[in-house]
Enzyme design. Structure first.
Site, mmCIF file in Angstrom:
data_model
loop_
_atom_site.group_PDB
_atom_site.id
_atom_site.type_symbol
_atom_site.label_atom_id
_atom_site.label_comp_id
_atom_site.label_asym_id
_atom_site.label_seq_id
_atom_site.Cartn_x
_atom_site.Cartn_y
_atom_site.Cartn_z
ATOM 1 N N ASP A 55 9.489 -16.001 -24.889
ATOM 2 C CA ASP A 55 8.899 -15.723 -23.575
ATOM 3 C C ASP A 55 8.698 -14.220 -23.340
ATOM 4 O OD1 ASP A 55 9.309 -18.493 -23.160
ATOM 5 O OD2 ASP A 55 11.279 -18.139 -22.277
ATOM 6 N N GLU A 78 2.510 -23.738 -17.268
ATOM 7 C CA GLU A 78 3.662 -22.919 -16.904
ATOM 8 C C GLU A 78 3.421 -21.492 -17.357
ATOM 9 O OE1 GLU A 78 7.164 -24.578 -18.743
ATOM 10 O OE2 GLU A 78 6.379 -24.417 -20.755
HETATM 11 O O1 FUB Z 1 12.140 -20.461 -22.396
HETATM 12 C C1 FUB Z 1 12.305 -21.604 -21.593
HETATM 13 C C2 FUB Z 1 10.964 -22.106 -21.162
HETATM 14 O O2 FUB Z 1 10.182 -22.474 -22.293
HETATM 15 C C3 FUB Z 1 10.106 -21.091 -20.462
HETATM 16 O O3 FUB Z 1 10.531 -20.831 -19.168
HETATM 17 C C4 FUB Z 1 8.784 -21.710 -20.624
HETATM 18 O O4 FUB Z 1 7.723 -20.896 -20.290
HETATM 19 C C5 FUB Z 1 8.838 -22.120 -22.074
HETATM 20 O O5 FUB Z 1 8.523 -21.053 -22.915
#
Ligand code: FUB
Length: 444
Positions: free
Chosen positions: A31, A205
């Site tokens: 991320d 997301e």
């Molecule tokens: O790293 C945990 C979660 O996985 C993140 O918050 C999302 O964006 C995905 O990458």
């Protein structure tokens, strides 16, 4: 600097100085939010660890803290250490190991670090919410606020400060939400709204918003098919409506289910930071951060980024050149594998098993003075010869390393026939049919 802080600084530098993908090889990172602060790239990733019984949920994301990294050149990375931990944030439930994707912005002399996590019962409702930690410097120390931001229920915060000083927060909860922030950067100034104009089907997301030449870009991972790919939409307003504009990066070839990214301009070049599962081929919740160059078309559309192993940084000739992070390989006779499948963090090796097989490794910096010889770290059961050439398979010959036969890894030192100057692509070529494994080459 006293002896102990000097040793700590050396430890933080060790193992992270990478010009190739993945960028960080001594821990898992995911991320990535990359920002330019004080003339350097600062990287704020999540920090994946492996859950163990009683510590996190087994076979799921497990994240207890954040590190920050910086680089003056995309080649040399410094790990500034842990900046925020689930045990140091008053409102976080420290049994959840849920310190997910963060962001960091600069405003009015302060650095604001935004992170999602799960609150202890009763604070701001159940599930994920977003907290803030504040520092005077991009590497901290960051002081977490006692409470999360009221009214935010979700993950993956991204904060964008427009040219007129208005700040916006974006986050995800199945869809992508947006709201204005007050000048204090820690409270909402408007109710969150869903950016409903994005593709309706499939999880969205990880929003990342930026402005370039008057266009506002909302970029986000989206499950359009089976796993996430990176898409973008554009608008003339940071609150939208945004119009879908294209795909920035296709789904991961390795099958990593998530991707999460940021875009940044550094020294007149744009880069895409993203992640894959390079150091954890069997478990896609232990991820590694990558970076590749990104280009805009004249009309502001984004050209699709094809992920590379080579990455974006120049590699100095007198450092270990990991040729397994190649730019190109011959159609036959070349293979890349882990050195040790019991410890993936030991990295990769290149195997040649055919005469004429080759690897091209782009952008080696030969501005180092007085180079005399080259070390080839290799092992070959029967012994073999390996040529090192510049720029093309028939380019200037720098050396022919005679790798002696044996079962162990060893370096072969060979005097250079020429001393290159400037920036060049390197070719490493197998001269015999006998198999050889090569870990790295390095000029001295
Ligand atoms: O790293 C945990 C979660 O996985 C993140 O918050 C999302 O964006 C995905 O990458």
């Amino acid at each position: 600097m006293n002896f102990f802080s000097l040793s700590a600084a050396i430890m933080l530098l060790a193992g992270v100085a990478k010009a190739q993908n993945p960028l960080i090889t001594n821990q898992y990172t995911a991320d990535p939010t990359a920002k330019v602060f004080e003339g350097k790239i600062y990287l704020y990733p999540s920090h994946d660890i492996l859950a163990t019984p009683g510590h996190g949920r087994l076979a799921w994301f497990c994240m207890e803290d954040y590190h920050v990294f910086s680089s003056p050149n995309l080649t040399d990375w410094t790990d500034h250490g842990m900046i925020v931990s689930q045990t140091t944030v008053p409102w976080v439930d420290a049994t959840t190991y849920s310190m997910w994707a963060p962001d960091c912005v600069y405003r009015n002399g302060k650095y604001y670090f935004y992170f999602p996590s799960t609150a202890s019962g009763g604070v701001n409702g159940k599930g994920f919410t977003v907290g803030v930690a504040i520092a005077d410097k991009p590497y901290g120390p960051f002081k977490p606020l006692a409470e999360p931001i009221k009214g935010v229920h979700g993950i993956d915060p991204c904060v964008f400060v427009d040219k007129n000083g208005q700040a916006y927060i974006y986050y995800a909860q199945g869809n992508i939400y947006a709201a204005k922030l007050k000048d204090n950067m820690t409270e909402l100034a408007s109710d969150p709204v869903i950016l409903g104009e994005l593709p309706a089907q499939g999880l969205k997301e990880g929003p990342f918003v930026f402005e370039r030449k008057g266009i506002y870009y909302l970029t986000y991972p989206h499950v359009a098919n089976k796993i996430e790919r990176l898409e973008y939409a554009t608008s003339n307003n940071p609150m939208g409506p945004f119009k879908f504009a294209g795909v920035i990066m296709d789904e991961s070839a390795s099958g990593c289910w998530t991707n999460h990214h940021s875009l940044v301009e550094f020294k007149n070049q744009w880069y895409l930071f993203y992640h894959d599962r390079d150091l954890s081929p069997k478990f896609d919740k232990a991820r590694s951060v990558r970076a590749d160059s990104l280009f805009f078309n004249a009309d502001g559309t984004i050209r699709k980024v094809i992920p590379t192993l080579r990455g974006a940084g120049l590699t100095r000739a007198n450092k270990q050149i990991q040729i397994d992070r190649y730019s190109a390989i011959s159609n036959q006779g070349t293979k890349v594998d882990f050195i040790d499948t019991a410890n993936y963090m030991k990295g990769w090796k290149t195997t040649f098993n055919q005469k004429g097989a080759w690897v091209r490794y782009n952008a080696v910096d030969f501005s180092v003075k007085k180079l005399k010889d080259i070390d080839v770290m290799a092992t070959s059961a029967q012994g073999t010869n390996v040529e090192i050439r510049l720029d093309k398979p028939t380019g200037p010959l720098l050396a022919t390393a005679k790798v002696s036969k044996g079962a162990n890894w060893h370096t072969t030192k060979t005097a250079l026939l020429k001393t290159p100057v400037g920036k060049h692509d390197l070719f490493v070529i197998s001269k015999d049919a006998s198999p050889v494994d090569i870990d790295w080459v390095k000029f001295n």
